[in-house]
Design a protein around this motif. Structure first.
Motif, PDB file in Angstrom:
ATOM      1  N   TYR A 159     126.227  -9.007 -36.313  1.00  5.08           N
ATOM      2  CA  TYR A 159     125.986  -8.595 -34.935  1.00  5.08           C
ATOM      3  C   TYR A 159     125.722  -7.102 -34.953  1.00  5.08           C
ATOM      4  N   ASN A 160     124.473  -6.720 -34.907  1.00  3.05           N
ATOM      5  CA  ASN A 160     124.090  -5.323 -35.022  1.00  3.05           C
ATOM      6  C   ASN A 160     123.985  -4.714 -33.621  1.00  3.05           C
ATOM      7  N   TRP A 193     126.605  -6.350 -40.049  1.00  2.00           N
ATOM      8  CA  TRP A 193     125.416  -7.034 -40.553  1.00  2.00           C
ATOM      9  C   TRP A 193     125.032  -8.205 -39.653  1.00  2.00           C
ATOM     10  N   TRP A 234     123.565  -1.706 -32.479  1.00  2.00           N
ATOM     11  CA  TRP A 234     122.635  -0.614 -32.226  1.00  2.00           C
ATOM     12  C   TRP A 234     121.205  -0.968 -32.616  1.00  2.00           C
ATOM     13  N   GLY A 235     120.949  -2.208 -32.886  1.00  2.00           N
ATOM     14  CA  GLY A 235     119.611  -2.606 -33.302  1.00  2.00           C
ATOM     15  C   GLY A 235     119.386  -2.294 -34.768  1.00  2.00           C
ATOM     16  N   TRP A 236     118.182  -2.466 -35.207  1.00  2.00           N
ATOM     17  CA  TRP A 236     117.865  -2.267 -36.614  1.00  2.00           C
ATOM     18  C   TRP A 236     117.240  -0.914 -36.886  1.00  2.00           C
ATOM     19  N   ASP A 237     117.637   0.092 -36.121  1.00  2.00           N
ATOM     20  CA  ASP A 237     117.201   1.455 -36.399  1.00  2.00           C
ATOM     21  C   ASP A 237     117.857   1.897 -37.711  1.00  2.00           C
ATOM     22  N   LEU A 238     117.048   2.364 -38.645  1.00  2.00           N
ATOM     23  CA  LEU A 238     117.536   2.675 -39.990  1.00  2.00           C
ATOM     24  C   LEU A 238     118.652   3.714 -39.969  1.00  2.00           C
ATOM     25  N   VAL A 247     121.948   1.917 -38.866  1.00  2.00           N
ATOM     26  CA  VAL A 247     122.356   0.951 -39.884  1.00  2.00           C
ATOM     27  C   VAL A 247     122.929   1.684 -41.099  1.00  2.00           C
ATOM     28  N   HIS A 250     127.048   1.465 -42.173  1.00  2.00           N
ATOM     29  CA  HIS A 250     127.494   0.944 -43.462  1.00  2.00           C
ATOM     30  C   HIS A 250     128.110   2.029 -44.343  1.00  2.00           C
TER      31      HIS A 250
END
Length: 91
Positions: free
Chosen positions: A34-35, A32, A37-41, A44, A48
């Motif tokens: 340090y992402n 959450w 791979w970016g915020w690609d759904l 994410v 998780h």
């Protein structure tokens, strides 16, 4: 003092599961904060799912196994174990 209806001895038996629970929790928090791979759904979601599902399952398994350990400690030896202790051999 019993927490979640488990005695101190049972909590001591369950400490072996606390390290993996902590590792999974820290990994999920890191995903959450340090992402990588970016915020690609898609990423994410899978990041998780692969941390939260095992975390929830391991936590539930730890609680259930604690209840079973406590139940068996109260019951004492029974069944084959008790028969093996009282068996006398000729010789």
């Amino acid at each position: 003092m019993s927490v979640l209806q488990l005695t101190e001895e049972t909590w001591l038996d369950l400490t072996v599961n606390f390290i993996p629970i902590g590792i999974l929790a820290v990994l999920d928090i890191m995903f959450w904060v340090y992402n990588p791979w970016g915020w690609d759904l898609w990423f994410v979601f899978w990041a998780h799912v692969l941390t939260v599902v095992p975390l929830v399952l391991l936590t539930a398994l730890t609680y259930v196994s604690g209840r079973v350990i406590q139940r068996d400690e109260r019951a004492g030896p029974s069944g084959e174990e008790a028969d093996a202790e009282t068996e006398v051999t000729d010789g």
